[in-house]
Design a protein around this motif. Structure first.
Motif, PDB file in Angstrom:
ATOM      1  N   PHE A  11       0.870  -1.165   0.020  1.00 27.37           N
ATOM      2  CA  PHE A  11       0.056  -0.031   0.186  1.00 27.37           C
ATOM      3  C   PHE A  11       0.903   1.165   0.039  1.00 27.37           C
ATOM      4  O   PHE A  11       2.040   1.221   0.718  1.00 27.37           O
ATOM      5  N   ASP A  12       0.783   2.288  -0.734  1.00 24.34           N
ATOM      6  CA  ASP A  12       1.244   3.584  -0.898  1.00 24.34           C
ATOM      7  C   ASP A  12       0.478   4.746  -0.459  1.00 24.34           C
ATOM      8  O   ASP A  12      -0.948   4.679  -0.833  1.00 24.34           O
ATOM      9  N   ALA A  13       1.102   5.701   0.210  1.00 24.07           N
ATOM     10  CA  ALA A  13       0.136   6.992   0.452  1.00 24.07           C
ATOM     11  C   ALA A  13       1.149   7.977  -0.353  1.00 24.07           C
ATOM     12  O   ALA A  13       2.520   8.077  -0.194  1.00 24.07           O
ATOM     13  N   ILE A  14       0.454   8.465  -1.448  1.00 23.73           N
ATOM     14  CA  ILE A  14       1.219   9.512  -2.303  1.00 23.73           C
ATOM     15  C   ILE A  14       0.727  10.660  -2.548  1.00 23.73           C
ATOM     16  O   ILE A  14      -0.573  11.209  -2.410  1.00 23.73           O
ATOM     17  N   GLU A  15       1.595  11.755  -2.154  1.00 20.98           N
ATOM     18  CA  GLU A  15       1.323  13.329  -2.435  1.00 20.98           C
ATOM     19  C   GLU A  15       1.876  13.949  -3.420  1.00 20.98           C
ATOM     20  O   GLU A  15       3.164  13.726  -3.409  1.00 20.98           O
ATOM     21  N   THR A  16       1.344  14.560  -4.759  1.00 21.38           N
ATOM     22  CA  THR A  16       2.019  15.123  -5.628  1.00 21.38           C
ATOM     23  C   THR A  16       1.582  16.517  -5.578  1.00 21.38           C
ATOM     24  O   THR A  16       0.604  16.627  -5.085  1.00 21.38           O
ATOM     25  N   PRO A  17       2.067  17.356  -6.315  1.00 18.99           N
ATOM     26  CA  PRO A  17       1.338  18.566  -6.462  1.00 18.99           C
ATOM     27  C   PRO A  17       0.003  18.644  -7.276  1.00 18.99           C
ATOM     28  O   PRO A  17      -0.660  19.835  -7.152  1.00 18.99           O
ATOM     29  N   PHE A  18      -0.262  17.614  -7.676  1.00 22.71           N
ATOM     30  CA  PHE A  18      -1.549  17.450  -8.417  1.00 22.71           C
ATOM     31  C   PHE A  18      -2.602  16.674  -7.774  1.00 22.71           C
ATOM     32  O   PHE A  18      -3.630  16.400  -8.130  1.00 22.71           O
ATOM     33  N   GLY A  19      -2.187  16.225  -6.454  1.00 22.38           N
ATOM     34  CA  GLY A  19      -3.466  15.298  -5.866  1.00 22.38           C
ATOM     35  C   GLY A  19      -2.761  14.561  -4.661  1.00 22.38           C
ATOM     36  O   GLY A  19      -1.616  14.520  -4.492  1.00 22.38           O
ATOM     37  N   LYS A  20      -3.545  13.520  -3.941  1.00 19.79           N
ATOM     38  CA  LYS A  20      -3.105  13.108  -2.558  1.00 19.79           C
ATOM     39  C   LYS A  20      -3.822  11.688  -2.544  1.00 19.79           C
ATOM     40  O   LYS A  20      -5.211  11.860  -2.947  1.00 19.79           O
ATOM     41  N   GLU A  21      -3.068  10.593  -2.546  1.00 19.16           N
ATOM     42  CA  GLU A  21      -3.917   9.498  -2.281  1.00 19.16           C
ATOM     43  C   GLU A  21      -3.469   8.608  -0.922  1.00 19.16           C
ATOM     44  O   GLU A  21      -2.230   8.598  -0.721  1.00 19.16           O
ATOM     45  N   ASP A  22      -4.215   8.524  -0.004  1.00 16.54           N
ATOM     46  CA  ASP A  22      -3.731   7.857   1.197  1.00 16.54           C
ATOM     47  C   ASP A  22      -3.429   6.418   1.197  1.00 16.54           C
ATOM     48  O   ASP A  22      -2.889   5.798   2.104  1.00 16.54           O
ATOM     49  N   LYS A  23      -4.119   5.633   0.536  1.00  9.07           N
ATOM     50  CA  LYS A  23      -3.957   4.281   0.462  1.00  9.07           C
ATOM     51  C   LYS A  23      -4.244   3.586  -0.996  1.00  9.07           C
ATOM     52  O   LYS A  23      -5.412   3.468  -1.457  1.00  9.07           O
ATOM     53  N   ILE A  24      -3.289   3.407  -1.634  1.00  2.00           N
ATOM     54  CA  ILE A  24      -3.407   2.903  -3.023  1.00  2.00           C
ATOM     55  C   ILE A  24      -2.495   1.794  -3.259  1.00  2.00           C
ATOM     56  O   ILE A  24      -1.253   1.650  -2.514  1.00  2.00           O
ATOM     57  N   ILE A  25      -2.789   0.953  -4.098  1.00  3.21           N
ATOM     58  CA  ILE A  25      -2.010  -0.307  -4.345  1.00  3.21           C
ATOM     59  C   ILE A  25      -0.749   0.069  -4.988  1.00  3.21           C
ATOM     60  O   ILE A  25      -0.740   0.954  -6.154  1.00  3.21           O
ATOM     61  N   GLY A  26       0.297  -0.386  -4.436  1.00  2.72           N
ATOM     62  CA  GLY A  26       1.926  -0.113  -5.216  1.00  2.72           C
ATOM     63  C   GLY A  26       2.604  -1.228  -4.765  1.00  2.72           C
ATOM     64  O   GLY A  26       2.139  -2.440  -4.465  1.00  2.72           O
ATOM     65  N   GLY A  27       3.801  -1.335  -4.913  1.00  7.02           N
ATOM     66  CA  GLY A  27       5.082  -2.137  -4.484  1.00  7.02           C
ATOM     67  C   GLY A  27       5.942  -2.260  -5.857  1.00  7.02           C
ATOM     68  O   GLY A  27       5.198  -2.370  -6.940  1.00  7.02           O
ATOM     69  N   SER A  28       7.017  -2.503  -5.807  1.00 10.55           N
ATOM     70  CA  SER A  28       7.855  -2.692  -6.968  1.00 10.55           C
ATOM     71  C   SER A  28       7.356  -3.994  -7.754  1.00 10.55           C
ATOM     72  O   SER A  28       7.037  -3.707  -9.129  1.00 10.55           O
ATOM     73  N   ALA A  29       6.939  -5.096  -7.261  1.00  6.33           N
ATOM     74  CA  ALA A  29       6.403  -6.310  -7.815  1.00  6.33           C
ATOM     75  C   ALA A  29       5.111  -6.270  -8.709  1.00  6.33           C
ATOM     76  O   ALA A  29       5.069  -6.641  -9.806  1.00  6.33           O
ATOM     77  N   THR A  30       4.323  -5.269  -8.062  1.00  6.57           N
ATOM     78  CA  THR A  30       3.184  -5.109  -8.477  1.00  6.57           C
ATOM     79  C   THR A  30       3.159  -4.287 -10.043  1.00  6.57           C
ATOM     80  O   THR A  30       2.600  -4.671 -10.908  1.00  6.57           O
ATOM     81  N   TYR A  31       3.920  -3.183  -9.904  1.00  9.77           N
ATOM     82  CA  TYR A  31       4.174  -2.491 -11.179  1.00  9.77           C
ATOM     83  C   TYR A  31       4.715  -3.393 -12.592  1.00  9.77           C
ATOM     84  O   TYR A  31       4.352  -3.259 -13.291  1.00  9.77           O
TER      85      TYR A  31
END
Ligand code: AMP
Length: 307
Positions: A11-31
């Motif tokens: 799970f990733d929480a990501i903030e960029t200048p264009f938006g924010k996600e608190d819990k999104i699927i991520g991980g190196s092997a997923t991508y």
């Protein structure tokens, strides 16, 4: 064209200048798996998740032909969690949180059915675990590619140096190449890294493309100039998935074919950054990929008359 992929599912929480996600699927092997499954059927995944990892996410990967026999599910622990924040230029980011959770006692076991795979993609993960996977492969794959990051250089440098002696291709970004070697010049850094084990080195430079080094040869793949970059998370892993996916599909590990493979990696990464997380990777079709590859051909194709 068998391919084993090892890395995190998170799970990733990501903030960029264009938006924010608190819990999104991520991980190196997923991508890597979402990307490589466009090129290779039966991507053999090795990872670990906790009780909180959504079943529908695993189902979506399985529906794309990703073999999940090597994905361990721990019923009483949380999945790996990473949180990062990007700056305005989107080429630099700060890691805010790395919660290892299930990763803390991960001891990957390669299923018998994965043995004999010709290609091994060691996605970003603890170097000691990357090494353990190589050691478990009874027949050495014909190409071993390793991705890593600054985090592991800080907490596990000796393990990382050891695993570097066991692989063929290393992928790092420009700041990681500098960190690993203490050299500011990327050419000097590349020359040093090529004495540390890998015969091929890819240095990713975000929106400025990627360099492939081998012996005294160097090749450059640009990144597609995009009007909007929404979220660069996973772009490096997506690049890796495109690179190894193309090599595994064509079963050709020559330097010439690696040149094409870094263009494929760059094309796939250009999709990844268009939406948050892996959203865009789930939407694209073969026709979209072919169109984008054509755009790359246009981008770098020119004639010159030398008089
Ligand atoms: P990238 O943007 O290509 O470097 O990859 C970002 C992904 O890597 C995120 O989805 C994270 O979950 C995952 N990640 C972040 N830190 C680590 C780490 N230390 N080890 C393995 N995976 C990580």
């Amino acid at each position: 064209m068998s391919l084993v992929v090892v890395g995190t599912m998170a799970f990733d929480a990501i903030e960029t200048p264009f938006g924010k996600e608190d819990k999104i699927i991520g991980g190196s092997a997923t991508y890597v798996a979402y990307t490589a499954s466009n090129f290779v059927k039966d991507v053999k995944q090795v990872s670990i998740v906790g009780y909180d990892f959504p079943q529908e996410e695993l189902d979506q990967l399985a529906a794309r032909g990703v073999n999940l026999e090597g994905v361990e599910v721990i019923p009483d622990k949380k999945s790996f969690f990473w949180s990062g924040k990007y700056h305005m230029d989107m080429n630099t980011r700060d890691t805010l949180i790395t919660d290892l959770n299930v990763l803390a006692d991960f001891n990957p076991v390669i299923p018998e059915s994965y043995q004999g795979a010709e290609f091994l993609m060691l996605g970003n993960l603890m170097p000691a675990l990357q090494k353990s996977v190589i050691q478990q492969m009874k027949i050495r794959p014909k190409l071993i590619v390793l991705d890593t990051m600054n985090f592991w250089m800080e907490v596990a440098l000796e393990d990382l140096k050891e695993v570097l002696t066991m692989i063929d291709v290393l992928m790092v970004n420009d700041s990681e190449a500098r960190q690993l070697t203490g050299e500011f010049s990327l050419v000097k850094a590349a020359n040093k890294i090529l004495t540390m084990g890998p015969k091929y080195l890819i240095i990713k430079k975000g929106e400025h493309g990627a360099l492939l080094f081998h012996n005294n040869k160097v090749f450059f793949a640009p990144a597609l100039p995009l009007e909007d970059v929404f979220d660069p998370t996973g772009a490096g892993d997506t690049f890796a998935g495109g690179f190894i996916g193309h090599l595994a599909k064509t079963r050709n590990i020559s330097f010439e074919n690696m040149k094409t493979a870094i263009i494929v990696g760059s094309a796939m990464a250009s999709f990844c950054v268009e939406k948050f997380g892996a959203t865009r990777l789930k939407e694209i079709t073969k026709a979209d990929i072919d169109t984008r590859l054509q755009e790359f051909v246009q981008l770098v194709n020119f004639d010159i008359a030398l008089v």
